[in-house]
Design a protein around this motif. Structure first.
Motif, PDB file in Angstrom:
ATOM      1  N   UNK A  80       0.697  -0.889  -0.229  1.00 48.53           N
ATOM      2  CA  UNK A  80      -0.082   0.121  -0.367  1.00 48.53           C
ATOM      3  C   UNK A  80       0.557   1.107   0.026  1.00 48.53           C
ATOM      4  N   UNK A  81       2.047   1.544   0.756  1.00 46.88           N
ATOM      5  CA  UNK A  81       2.750   2.215   0.903  1.00 46.88           C
ATOM      6  C   UNK A  81       3.045   2.666  -0.542  1.00 46.88           C
ATOM      7  N   UNK A 101       9.522  15.848  -5.146  1.00 47.69           N
ATOM      8  CA  UNK A 101       9.549  14.240  -6.022  1.00 47.69           C
ATOM      9  C   UNK A 101      11.286  13.916  -5.128  1.00 47.69           C
ATOM     10  N   UNK A 102      12.265  14.219  -4.086  1.00 51.66           N
ATOM     11  CA  UNK A 102      13.007  13.850  -3.932  1.00 51.66           C
ATOM     12  C   UNK A 102      12.014  13.003  -3.240  1.00 51.66           C
ATOM     13  N   UNK A 103      11.709  13.435  -1.524  1.00 51.76           N
ATOM     14  CA  UNK A 103      10.782  12.387  -1.186  1.00 51.76           C
ATOM     15  C   UNK A 103      10.130  11.271  -0.793  1.00 51.76           C
ATOM     16  N   UNK A 104       8.959  11.665  -1.664  1.00 55.36           N
ATOM     17  CA  UNK A 104       8.339  10.318  -2.121  1.00 55.36           C
ATOM     18  C   UNK A 104       8.940   9.465  -3.233  1.00 55.36           C
ATOM     19  N   UNK A 105      10.417   9.717  -3.939  1.00 55.52           N
ATOM     20  CA  UNK A 105      10.895   8.856  -4.267  1.00 55.52           C
ATOM     21  C   UNK A 105      11.563   8.067  -3.671  1.00 55.52           C
ATOM     22  N   UNK A 106      12.717   8.553  -2.665  1.00 47.39           N
ATOM     23  CA  UNK A 106      13.296   7.609  -1.760  1.00 47.39           C
ATOM     24  C   UNK A 106      12.250   6.957  -0.432  1.00 47.39           C
ATOM     25  N   UNK A 108       9.535   5.376  -1.413  1.00 41.82           N
ATOM     26  CA  UNK A 108       8.405   4.867  -2.409  1.00 41.82           C
ATOM     27  C   UNK A 108       9.928   3.710  -2.704  1.00 41.82           C
ATOM     28  N   UNK A 109      10.876   3.892  -2.217  1.00 41.05           N
ATOM     29  CA  UNK A 109      12.321   2.855  -3.071  1.00 41.05           C
ATOM     30  C   UNK A 109      12.195   1.958  -1.406  1.00 41.05           C
ATOM     31  N   UNK A 112       9.719  -0.383  -0.985  1.00 38.98           N
ATOM     32  CA  UNK A 112       9.580  -1.596  -2.488  1.00 38.98           C
ATOM     33  C   UNK A 112      10.892  -2.435  -1.908  1.00 38.98           C
ATOM     34  N   UNK A 113      11.273  -1.761  -1.148  1.00 44.18           N
ATOM     35  CA  UNK A 113      12.303  -3.103  -0.379  1.00 44.18           C
ATOM     36  C   UNK A 113      11.769  -3.349   0.933  1.00 44.18           C
ATOM     37  N   UNK A 114      10.393  -2.676   1.501  1.00 45.98           N
ATOM     38  CA  UNK A 114      10.164  -3.670   2.973  1.00 45.98           C
ATOM     39  C   UNK A 114       9.617  -5.078   1.988  1.00 45.98           C
ATOM     40  N   UNK A 115       8.909  -4.666   1.318  1.00 49.39           N
ATOM     41  CA  UNK A 115       8.261  -4.896   0.497  1.00 49.39           C
ATOM     42  C   UNK A 115       8.590  -6.406  -0.581  1.00 49.39           C
ATOM     43  N   UNK A 116       9.940  -6.328  -0.612  1.00 50.33           N
ATOM     44  CA  UNK A 116      10.980  -7.601  -1.020  1.00 50.33           C
ATOM     45  C   UNK A 116      11.022  -8.461   0.393  1.00 50.33           C
TER      46      UNK A 116
END
Length: 122
Positions: A80-81, A101-106, A108-109, A112-116
């Motif tokens: 969800x995040x 852009x920077x904060x949401x992009x970081x 997001x990454x 994705x790491x937590x999801x992975x």
């Protein structure tokens, strides 16, 4: 079936290490969207979102924060995040609002790491 290059215990520790600050970020973001500043309200308007959209964003961020804490729902919270931050990143890129852009992009990454690295308990 793909295997992680990390051991299960290392993956679990990394997920926990990142999930807590990520949850805190989403909790802070939910508060910021529920109690919108004039600057953020202007940004949502500039991006073309309706007046109710920050409240939807707040609810989604709160849900992500709460789901990230328990191990059993961590993957769902990270997913969800990821969706929320992908939308935020795309919004700022499409609107050429690169200063935001920077904060949401970081985040997001990190999502994705937590999801992975989060593994469902079997």
């Amino acid at each position: 079936m793909s295997q992680s290059i990390l051991s299960p215990s290392l993956s679990s520790r990394l997920a926990a290490l990142l999930a807590w600050p990520l949850a805190a970020f989403f909790l802070f973001g939910a508060y910021g969207n529920a109690f919108l500043s004039a600057d953020n309200a202007a940004a949502y308007e500039r991006w073309g979102y309706p007046d109710w959209f920050p409240y939807l964003t707040a609810a989604l961020e709160l849900a992500a924060a709460l789901l990230l804490i328990p191990v059993a729902t961590r993957r769902l919270g990270a997913a969800l995040g990821t969706a929320v931050m992908a939308a935020a990143t795309l919004t700022t890129l499409i609107n050429q609002d690169y200063a935001h852009t920077t904060a949401p992009a970081i985040v997001l990454v990190v999502s994705l790491i937590v999801l992975a690295v989060s593994r469902p308990r079997t």
